[in-house]
Design a protein around this motif. Structure first.
Motif, PDB file in Angstrom:
ATOM      1  N   GLN A  89       0.671  -1.275  -0.016  1.00 16.13           N
ATOM      2  CA  GLN A  89      -0.055  -0.407  -0.238  1.00 16.13           C
ATOM      3  C   GLN A  89       1.120   1.102  -0.178  1.00 16.13           C
ATOM      4  N   TRP A  90       1.722   1.421   0.373  1.00 16.57           N
ATOM      5  CA  TRP A  90       2.399   2.136   0.761  1.00 16.57           C
ATOM      6  C   TRP A  90       3.698   2.770  -0.971  1.00 16.57           C
ATOM      7  N   LEU A  91       3.728   2.002  -1.702  1.00 14.85           N
ATOM      8  CA  LEU A  91       4.429   2.286  -2.889  1.00 14.85           C
ATOM      9  C   LEU A  91       4.363   2.853  -3.656  1.00 14.85           C
ATOM     10  N   ASN A  92       4.997   4.367  -4.096  1.00 11.04           N
ATOM     11  CA  ASN A  92       4.730   4.589  -5.241  1.00 11.04           C
ATOM     12  C   ASN A  92       4.383   5.752  -4.028  1.00 11.04           C
ATOM     13  N   HIS A  93       4.087   6.492  -2.758  1.00 11.54           N
ATOM     14  CA  HIS A  93       3.459   7.026  -2.325  1.00 11.54           C
ATOM     15  C   HIS A  93       4.730   7.940  -1.147  1.00 11.54           C
TER      16      HIS A  93
ATOM     17  N   LYS B 226      12.789   6.454  12.188  1.00 10.10           N
ATOM     18  CA  LYS B 226      11.363   6.689  12.025  1.00 10.10           C
ATOM     19  C   LYS B 226      10.357   7.435  10.216  1.00 10.10           C
ATOM     20  N   LEU B 227       9.738   6.253  10.119  1.00 10.05           N
ATOM     21  CA  LEU B 227       9.251   6.550   8.356  1.00 10.05           C
ATOM     22  C   LEU B 227       7.865   6.537   8.590  1.00 10.05           C
ATOM     23  N   GLU B 228       7.602   7.577   8.483  1.00 11.31           N
ATOM     24  CA  GLU B 228       5.950   7.865   8.668  1.00 11.31           C
ATOM     25  C   GLU B 228       5.452   8.619   6.885  1.00 11.31           C
ATOM     26  N   ILE B 229       4.059   7.754   5.972  1.00 12.20           N
ATOM     27  CA  ILE B 229       3.153   8.386   4.988  1.00 12.20           C
ATOM     28  C   ILE B 229       2.424   9.766   4.777  1.00 12.20           C
ATOM     29  N   MET B 230       3.758  10.358   3.589  1.00 10.56           N
ATOM     30  CA  MET B 230       2.921  12.315   4.056  1.00 10.56           C
ATOM     31  C   MET B 230       1.699  11.871   3.143  1.00 10.56           C
ATOM     32  N   GLU B 231       0.929  13.509   4.066  1.00  9.02           N
ATOM     33  CA  GLU B 231      -0.793  13.188   3.533  1.00  9.02           C
ATOM     34  C   GLU B 231      -0.988  14.730   3.179  1.00  9.02           C
ATOM     35  N   HIS B 232       0.368  16.165   3.277  1.00 10.83           N
ATOM     36  CA  HIS B 232       0.501  17.232   3.679  1.00 10.83           C
ATOM     37  C   HIS B 232       1.516  17.242   2.854  1.00 10.83           C
ATOM     38  N   LYS B 233       1.633  18.040   2.477  1.00  9.18           N
ATOM     39  CA  LYS B 233       2.984  19.214   1.794  1.00  9.18           C
ATOM     40  C   LYS B 233       4.345  19.767   2.568  1.00  9.18           C
TER      41      LYS B 233
END
Length: 83
Positions: free
Chosen positions: A10-14, A71-78
């Protein structure tokens, strides 16, 4: 184990934000990983810790050793809102 693989897919290409042990922050596209938790980021920018120039350095394709990831986090903001 299957759930973990599904999560990684699910994280691929995010866009992800990765903090590493030396204080740097890397922001790029999650491209792949391996069994040792090393990750590959595409279109990666490097941000240095406070006290260094604030402008990011373009790295392009970067391999981050899993042992250095704090730490690794998926970004949803600018990017400006994350840093």
């Amino acid at each position: 184990m299957i759930e973990s693989r599904d999560q990684l897919r699910q994280w691929l290409n995010h866009s992800v934000r990765v903090e590493i042990t030396d204080g740097r922050v890397l922001i790029g596209t999650f491209t792949c990983t391996d069994n040792d938790a090393n990750i590959i980021l595409g279109q990666c920018d490097e941000y240095l810790p406070p006290g260094y120039p604030k402008d990011p350095r373009k790295l392009g394709l970067a391999m981050v050793p899993g042992r250095h990831i704090l730490k690794l986090e998926i970004m949803e903001h600018k990017e400006e809102e994350i840093l």
